[in-house]
Design an enzyme around this catalytic site. Structure first.
Site, mmCIF file in Angstrom:
data_model
loop_
_atom_site.group_PDB
_atom_site.id
_atom_site.type_symbol
_atom_site.label_atom_id
_atom_site.label_comp_id
_atom_site.label_asym_id
_atom_site.label_seq_id
_atom_site.Cartn_x
_atom_site.Cartn_y
_atom_site.Cartn_z
ATOM 1 N N SER A 21 7.792 2.081 8.609
ATOM 2 C CA SER A 21 9.217 2.184 8.936
ATOM 3 C C SER A 21 9.867 3.325 8.161
ATOM 4 C CB SER A 21 9.939 0.866 8.654
ATOM 5 O OG SER A 21 9.818 0.498 7.295
ATOM 6 N N TYR A 46 12.253 -1.236 11.271
ATOM 7 C CA TYR A 46 11.473 -2.076 10.355
ATOM 8 C C TYR A 46 9.999 -2.036 10.720
ATOM 9 C CZ TYR A 46 11.014 -5.866 13.831
ATOM 10 O OH TYR A 46 10.699 -6.613 14.943
ATOM 11 N N CYS A 47 9.168 -2.378 9.716
ATOM 12 C CA CYS A 47 7.727 -2.564 9.919
ATOM 13 C C CYS A 47 7.341 -3.899 9.293
ATOM 14 C CB CYS A 47 6.932 -1.384 9.363
ATOM 15 S SG CYS A 47 7.128 -1.089 7.589
ATOM 16 N N TRP A 48 6.111 -4.018 8.802
ATOM 17 C CA TRP A 48 5.643 -5.301 8.274
ATOM 18 C C TRP A 48 6.347 -5.677 6.970
ATOM 19 C CZ3 TRP A 48 3.644 -9.666 9.528
ATOM 20 C CH2 TRP A 48 3.016 -10.479 8.581
ATOM 21 N N TYR A 63 9.518 -7.057 8.525
ATOM 22 C CA TYR A 63 9.395 -8.294 9.300
ATOM 23 C C TYR A 63 9.256 -9.511 8.395
ATOM 24 C CZ TYR A 63 7.330 -12.066 11.955
ATOM 25 O OH TYR A 63 7.078 -13.311 12.484
#
Length: 353
Positions: A105, A97-99, A126
């Site tokens: 991601s 995952y990323c933001w 996130y």
């Protein structure tokens, strides 16, 4: 046969954490430090400075920013694979995952998939996880059987929680999660408080681990612990608890406990004196200067005794009476001192009740 899904939403992922061999957070180190998925590893595809450079360039030329960003991301992913990839087997199943669940991601997820790993990308990143945490902190406190420990400063409430945990009791240590003892002197030496988001995550994790069929012991707290704010539903549940205990201890023993808990000030009296300046508006310049002079002379026993009598006890009791109208009916629990024998006996008594 339909292809294996390569994305998953936050609710599904949180409900089945055993489905993943690892959770990979590809955000920058500073984003990761502020808060992250429980147990996540940080494999940033852009470092903090790289992210700043790409973001600045994007305002002038999105195309050039994407070109530079792609090169940086590819190099960083290669470094992570060189560092971590040697022992990974083909059936390794990471959650990435990323933001927001977008390009960062997506890039890591694509690379891992091309190798043959069974990677899944978190939909919404996130931010989706954070939404689940916030939602949980609104609803989870409603089902808790809270047993609230009240008492003046220095009566060993935190130590009693530790004794309860050691004997198998279910404990929610809010000050432990917040890394703060909750007063003007409460900052822990060398241990900064977590961010509000990180505190929320730690609290959410603690609440998720609770067995709702069993009582949970918690210390009475104000809405804020240091710089961190408690979720209002949890604070309301604490105030509404039908089971309140009033913990007391002789003043002499309280002073000894405070001398132990705040021993770092004995080595750094000027740090103590600087904090005392915050009390000038409440207690007056003359009184605060007296406390500072006693501290500089090394007479912390007198300082703590006066602080208890003239500052902490009156303020704490006013606050408690406002938050806990049922305090007059609280069950009384006497501790002779803050030593292990007294704490263990009190913990056993609470658990038997």
């Amino acid at each position: 046969m339909s292809p294996r899904p390569q994305v998953i939403d936050a609710a599904q992922a949180l409900a089945a954490p055993q489905a993943f061999d690892a959770v990979i957070d590809v955000r920058s180190p500073s984003e990761f430090a502020e808060d992250h998925w429980p147990g996540a590893l940080n494999w940033p595809v852009l470092g903090d400075e790289e992210r700043r450079i790409v973001g600045t360039l994007y305002k002038a030329s999105p195309f050039e920013a994407r070109k530079l960003g792609a090169a940086l991301v590819a190099r960083n992913i290669a470094k992570h694979l060189d560092t971590h990839g040697a022992d990974l087997q083909r059936n390794w199943r990471p959650l990435v995952y990323c933001w927001r669940g977008g390009q960062r991601s997506g890039a890591m997820h694509w690379f891992l998939g091309q190798i043959g790993f069974k990677s899944l990308q978190l939909v919404g990143g996130y931010k989706a996880y954070r939404a689940e945490v916030r939602s949980g902190l609104e609803t989870m406190p409603l089902g808790l059987q809270l047993r609230v420990l009240c008492g003046r400063t220095g009566t060993g409430k935190t130590r009693l929680l530790q004794a309860l945990r050691a004997q198998g009791g279910q404990v929610l240590d809010l000050e432990g999660l917040a890394l703060h003892r909750g007063s003007v002197l409460g900052a822990l030496p060398g241990q900064p408080q977590p961010s509000q988001k990180r505190f929320d995550s730690l609290l959410w994790q603690a609440l998720k681990s609770m067995d709702l069929s069993r009582p949970i012991f918690v210390e009475s707290e104000s809405r804020k612990i240091g710089q961190l704010r408690l979720p209002e539903p949890l604070h309301a549940a604490m105030r509404a608890s039908a089971t309140i205990f009033w913990v007391d201890m002789p003043d002499e023993a309280r002073v000894q406990l405070l001398l132990q808990d705040y021993a770092h000030f004995i080595q750094q009296p000027e740090a103590f004196c600087a904090l005392m300046d915050c009390l000038v508006t409440l207690r007056g310049r003359q009184k605060v200067e007296r406390w500072q002079a006693l501290a500089r002379d090394g007479d912390f026993a007198s300082v703590f005794a006066e602080l208890m009598r003239e500052h902490y006890d009156p303020g704490y009791e006013r606050s408690l009476s406002g938050h806990y109208p049922q305090l007059a009916q609280a069950q009384r629990l006497h501790l002779a001192d803050g030593e292990s024998a007294s704490l263990n006996a009190a913990a056993a008594q609470l658990l038997q009740g």
